[in-house]
Design a protein around this motif. Structure first.
Motif, PDB file in Angstrom:
ATOM      1  N   SER A  57      -8.189  -3.797   4.470  1.00 33.45           N
ATOM      2  CA  SER A  57      -8.134  -5.014   3.520  1.00 33.45           C
ATOM      3  C   SER A  57      -8.131  -6.374   4.317  1.00 33.45           C
ATOM      4  CB  SER A  57      -6.616  -4.760   2.954  1.00 33.45           C
ATOM      5  OG  SER A  57      -5.513  -5.109   3.898  1.00 33.45           O
ATOM      6  N   ALA A  92       0.813  -1.259   0.005  1.00 35.12           N
ATOM      7  CA  ALA A  92      -0.047   0.144  -0.289  1.00 35.12           C
ATOM      8  C   ALA A  92       0.932   1.238  -0.024  1.00 35.12           C
ATOM      9  CB  ALA A  92      -0.855   0.000   1.243  1.00 35.12           C
ATOM     10  N   TYR A 113      -6.544   1.557   2.828  1.00 31.23           N
ATOM     11  CA  TYR A 113      -6.324   0.367   1.984  1.00 31.23           C
ATOM     12  C   TYR A 113      -7.304  -0.832   2.350  1.00 31.23           C
ATOM     13  CZ  TYR A 113      -3.106  -3.153  -0.138  1.00 31.23           C
ATOM     14  OH  TYR A 113      -2.420  -3.919  -0.933  1.00 31.23           O
ATOM     15  N   TRP A 117      -2.222   4.918   8.082  1.00 30.94           N
ATOM     16  CA  TRP A 117      -2.881   4.126   7.366  1.00 30.94           C
ATOM     17  C   TRP A 117      -4.081   3.403   8.076  1.00 30.94           C
ATOM     18  CZ3 TRP A 117      -3.267   3.215   2.206  1.00 30.94           C
ATOM     19  CH2 TRP A 117      -2.116   3.580   1.126  1.00 30.94           C
ATOM     20  N   GLY A 166      -6.687   4.506  -1.538  1.00 24.24           N
ATOM     21  CA  GLY A 166      -5.498   4.423  -1.320  1.00 24.24           C
ATOM     22  C   GLY A 166      -4.727   5.860  -1.166  1.00 24.24           C
ATOM     23  N   ASP A 178      -5.992   0.234   7.520  1.00 25.89           N
ATOM     24  CA  ASP A 178      -6.154  -0.926   7.163  1.00 25.89           C
ATOM     25  C   ASP A 178      -7.505  -1.587   7.080  1.00 25.89           C
ATOM     26  OD1 ASP A 178      -5.400  -3.230   5.565  1.00 25.89           O
ATOM     27  OD2 ASP A 178      -4.101  -4.045   7.072  1.00 25.89           O
TER      28      ASP A 178
END
Length: 349
Positions: free
Chosen positions: A41, A26, A309, A37, A304, A39
């Motif tokens: 995902s 990422a 992400y 970030w 992003g 996350d």
């Protein structure tokens, strides 16, 4: 992968599988993204089980048989394992997936997909002919069948009756039915464990529901002989002392599980509403949602570039999987990023 760092590129190039949680990739794709970030995902509970104080001895000596027995007892109760079935603890279900081919007879393997790609990868590495099918009716004469239930990434659930029929067919062919219940903790009615048929191995993951994936803890449940073979493949002291301690405590806390399940269900409904204007929510389980949109690549890039992400799929570029934000700041950032409407090109592949 153009633009990925060395580790991210290696992960994709070596096994051809994209996984969630790879923030190194990422960061390489979106080097200007704001920090920290978010996350989304993975399908991991963003609000983990509260860690108890850990005695220093858990880190300084080998795990004890009594501690492993306490974990197994807690897992038996939590997963409603029949007394006649065996259960094995492992450092995550991934290692169990790698060992399962040792239990199966020679013959074709059918995997109900699309699903978690490591299943097919493990069976192919072990020399089995693997076919991915989209419906149980297409399984045919496969000796071994693999089902993820609830499925990742679309949340598909097969009823116990249908799984029992698959198990009977595999048993008649001298084969094995593998049911990966990594996301079944919040839907216990879907679990095959309480009435475990012959010739079935069920996998259960601890880290996803309890938000402690780094602890590396998972279980296999099945016939005692098959479980003994898995245990032999794992060797002595397969689970670290801290994981034994935390796992036993968490699995013996049904009140926390019930409260977490209700809270994550509310979060999933909130995420559905947030995603609805941006495509079609085509499935999901208690810890993730699957969005389908012709603009999925652009949406992946938009998020992003704003430090969020999500999980994309090489073989289904119109789909994105979203985990659940863990706090109001993360929800606000996701909402703002989704509302941003400036056209953006997809990132490099």
């Amino acid at each position: 992968m153009r633009g990925a760092n060395a580790m991210g590129a290696r992960n994709v190039a070596e096994d051809g599988i994209w996984h969630g949680g790879d923030l190194a990739t990422a960061r390489a794709l979106f080097p200007e993204a704001p920090q920290p970030w978010i996350d989304l995902s993975t399908g991991i509970n963003p609000i983990p089980y509260p860690l108890p104080a850990l005695p220093l001895s858990l880190w300084t000596r080998l795990p004890g048989a009594d501690e492993e027995a306490a974990l197994i007892a807690a897992a038996r109760a939590a997963y409603r394992v029949p007394v006649q079935a065996g259960i094995v603890a492992a450092p995550g279900t991934q290692i169990l997936i790698e060992l399962l081919p040792r239990l199966a007879p020679a013959g074709p393997v059918a995997i109900l997909g699309p699903t978690y790609a490591e299943h097919g990868h493990a069976w192919r590495k072990a020399g089995f002919a693997v076919t991915e099918v989209s419906a149980a009716a297409e399984i045919g004469a496969a000796a071994t069948v693999v089902v993820v239930n609830p499925n990742n990434p679309d949340g598909r659930v097969l009823r116990r009756e249908e799984l029992a029929r698959l198990a009977a067919g595999c048993a008649a062919r001298g084969g094995l039915l593998v049911v990966d219940e990594a996301f079944a903790d919040f839907t216990p009615e879907a679990s095959l464990v309480p009435g475990l048929p012959a010739g079935v191995v069920v996998l259960r993951s601890f880290g996803k529901t309890y938000g402690l994936a780094g602890l590396r803890l998972g279980f296999a449940i099945g016939a005692p002989g098959a479980m003994a073979r898995l245990a032999a493949g794992l060797g002595p002291w397969p689970v670290a002392g801290p994981a034994l301690h935390v796992g036993a405590r968490a699995l013996a806390d049904p009140a926390w599980l019930a409260e977490a399940g209700a809270a994550r269900a509310r979060d999933a409904a909130r995420l559905d509403a947030l995603l609805a204007p941006h495509g079609r929510v085509v499935g999901g389980a208690g810890l993730f949602r699957l969005l389908e949109s012709p603009a999925a690549a652009a949406l992946f890039a938009r998020l992003g570039r704003r430090g969020i992400y999500v999980r994309r799929f090489r073989d289904a570029p119109e789909r994105l999987r979203f985990g659940l934000p863990g706090d109001e700041a993360a929800w606000s950032r996701l909402h703002a990023a989704l509302l941003a409407d400036a056209p953006e090109a997809p990132p490099p592949a």
